[in-house]
Design an enzyme around this catalytic site. Structure first.
Site, PDB file in Angstrom:
ATOM      1  N   HIS A 232       0.718  -1.299   0.226  1.00 56.69           N
ATOM      2  CA  HIS A 232      -0.209   0.302  -0.069  1.00 56.69           C
ATOM      3  C   HIS A 232       0.781   1.215   0.017  1.00 56.69           C
ATOM      4  CE1 HIS A 232      -3.227   3.217   1.457  1.00 56.69           C
ATOM      5  NE2 HIS A 232      -2.687   3.578   2.187  1.00 56.69           N
ATOM      6  N   HIS A 275      -1.860   7.610   6.635  1.00 54.27           N
ATOM      7  CA  HIS A 275      -0.802   7.637   7.516  1.00 54.27           C
ATOM      8  C   HIS A 275      -0.104   8.815   7.303  1.00 54.27           C
ATOM      9  CE1 HIS A 275       1.603   4.174   8.200  1.00 54.27           C
ATOM     10  NE2 HIS A 275       3.231   4.603   8.361  1.00 54.27           N
ATOM     11  N   ASP A 279       5.873   9.211  11.110  1.00 54.68           N
ATOM     12  CA  ASP A 279       5.794   8.157  12.209  1.00 54.68           C
ATOM     13  C   ASP A 279       5.020   7.939  13.332  1.00 54.68           C
ATOM     14  OD1 ASP A 279       7.100   5.912  13.968  1.00 54.68           O
ATOM     15  OD2 ASP A 279       9.169   6.632  14.806  1.00 54.68           O
ATOM     16  N   GLY A 280       4.588   7.215  13.712  1.00 55.19           N
ATOM     17  CA  GLY A 280       3.421   7.144  15.186  1.00 55.19           C
ATOM     18  C   GLY A 280       2.439   6.615  14.862  1.00 55.19           C
ATOM     19  N   ASN A 281       2.204   6.364  13.102  1.00 55.22           N
ATOM     20  CA  ASN A 281       0.839   5.798  13.145  1.00 55.22           C
ATOM     21  C   ASN A 281      -0.064   4.772  13.476  1.00 55.22           C
ATOM     22  OD1 ASN A 281       0.490   8.174  10.603  1.00 55.22           O
ATOM     23  ND2 ASN A 281       2.634   7.940  10.021  1.00 55.22           N
ATOM     24  N   ARG A 283       0.649   3.734  16.507  1.00 56.06           N
ATOM     25  CA  ARG A 283       0.244   3.369  17.464  1.00 56.06           C
ATOM     26  C   ARG A 283      -0.779   4.436  18.348  1.00 56.06           C
ATOM     27  NH1 ARG A 283       6.477   2.522  19.194  1.00 56.06           N
ATOM     28  NH2 ARG A 283       6.482   3.296  17.413  1.00 56.06           N
ATOM     29  N   SER A 285      -3.239   5.683  15.582  1.00 58.23           N
ATOM     30  CA  SER A 285      -4.094   4.446  15.518  1.00 58.23           C
ATOM     31  C   SER A 285      -5.006   3.576  16.143  1.00 58.23           C
ATOM     32  CB  SER A 285      -4.084   3.840  14.095  1.00 58.23           C
ATOM     33  OG  SER A 285      -3.717   4.688  12.373  1.00 58.23           O
ATOM     34  N   ARG A 286      -3.963   3.076  17.412  1.00 57.36           N
ATOM     35  CA  ARG A 286      -4.770   2.402  18.394  1.00 57.36           C
ATOM     36  C   ARG A 286      -5.280   2.835  18.986  1.00 57.36           C
ATOM     37  NH1 ARG A 286      -0.513  -0.973  15.701  1.00 57.36           N
ATOM     38  NH2 ARG A 286       1.194  -0.090  17.408  1.00 57.36           N
ATOM     39  N   TYR A 314      -1.905  -6.975  10.716  1.00 59.40           N
ATOM     40  CA  TYR A 314      -0.634  -6.508   9.353  1.00 59.40           C
ATOM     41  C   TYR A 314      -1.596  -6.842   8.131  1.00 59.40           C
ATOM     42  CZ  TYR A 314       2.899  -4.188  11.993  1.00 59.40           C
ATOM     43  OH  TYR A 314       3.770  -3.856  12.823  1.00 59.40           O
TER      44      TYR A 314
END
Length: 349
Positions: A232, A275, A279-281, A283, A285-286, A314
């Protein structure tokens, strides 16, 4: 609708100029909306509902009613017949949409809601220590998904004892501390009766990357990124702001229509697919997913970071992102929430 807008604005002690600034439009338009001389667009209605804390459904109904009456004009007889036909067709479309939830997903959602009812009866057995232990596990697992090598015990020592673990990087220490503080933040949001907007999202991300990549903490990316191990390709950086605007528009329009578990999973998948951050996408998102679950009285859906669970997670995401099929991901998140509820109930007895 005009009275609804004016009353809500005055209740918040906002001037038309301030509302206009928040919406990014001319002040004169706000005055025209409130006088009834101009109708806002659908996108503006969504933003107005958020800025003025008006129930989105109430505002949309008022907006659509005025649009319909304007179009009908003096053709009352034909207008009533047309609305009856439209109502019939809309009911049919709504039935079709409901069928889009697969039998497998519906079954798990029903099981989840049965478990939640049982949990609601046992809320008095909740304790701070249980919540603290489960939140620690969540921090450990969410970071482990992203490659953090701290063990559960080491994560505890870093967060609760303030110790430094020999052989572990400063970044790994900060990831544990930051994630723990981000959980504290979403709990504060819960207590304040929040509405999920861009401000809350950026605040969560700022906490996740604080001290790690400070210049990008709480900011959308300005460069193209690739997701390691995935085919993706996230949108180009110049598209991110618009994609995120659509993200929140979607949330406002769907938040009262979807089952909370489906809503939470969708927000997770949609965010990580865009995205928007360097960085940190994952964590972030959750955390957004669990913010929505907690808001509706569910428990944290804790995805495990071991190899098998990580790969299942994943793979389900990859299918959603590349094949436009979210069924596997929705089922995966629903199953995680079900298992998390079952474990929570077993702990509190």
């Amino acid at each position: 609708m005009k009275d609804l807008l004016r009353t809500a604005r005055e209740k918040k002690n906002l001037k038309t100029r301030e509302v206009a600034q928040l919406l990014g439009i001319d002040q004169a338009l706000i005055s025209k909306f409130e006088s009834g001389n101009r109708k806002p667009t659908r996108e503006q209605v969504t933003k107005l509902a958020s800025v003025l804390d008006i129930d989105f459904e109430t505002l949309m109904v008022a907006w659509l009613k005025e649009k319909i009456l304007y179009e009908i004009g003096d053709d009352t007889r034909f207008g009533i017949k047309a609305m009856m036909v439209a109502e019939s067709e809309m009911k049919y479309e709504l039935t079709q949409k409901k069928r889009e939830v697969s039998a497998s997903l519906l079954r798990i959602l029903n099981e989840i809601d049965s478990l939640k009812k049982l949990l609601d009866q046992k809320r008095t057995f909740d304790s701070f220590r249980i919540a603290q232990a489960l939140e620690l596990e969540y921090t450990f697992e969410s970071n482990r998904i992203e490659g953090n090598t701290l063990t559960l015990r080491e994560t505890d020592l870093v967060i609760n004892e303030g110790l430094t673990i020999s052989g572990k990087s400063m970044r790994e220490h900060l990831e544990a501390i930051n994630h723990h503080e981000a959980i504290g933040y979403i709990k504060q949001l819960m207590e304040s009766g929040f509405s999920f907007t861009e401000r809350e999202l950026l605040s969560i991300h700022n906490l996740i990357l604080r001290g790690i990549i400070p210049e990008d903490a709480g900011r959308y990316r300005k460069v193209q990124v690739m997701i390691k191990g995935s085919s993706h390709m996230p949108p180009q950086p110049y598209l991110v702001a618009k994609e995120m605007e659509n993200y929140f528009l979607w949330y406002e329009s769907e938040k009262k229509k979807l089952h909370p578990v489906v809503l939470a999973a969708e927000l997770h998948e949609r965010l990580v697919t865009i995205h928007p951050f360097i960085d940190g996408n994952g964590r972030t998102s959750r955390l957004v997913m669990n913010l929505i679950l907690l808001q509706h009285g569910y428990v944290i859906a804790n995805i495990k970071g071991d190899y098998d669970n990580r790969m299942n997670y994943y793979n389900a995401l990859e299918t959603a992102q590349t094949k436009n099929n979210k069924e596997d991901f929705l089922l995966y998140i629903a199953q995680i929430e079900k298992e998390s509820l079952e474990r929570y109930l077993s702990i509190i007895g």
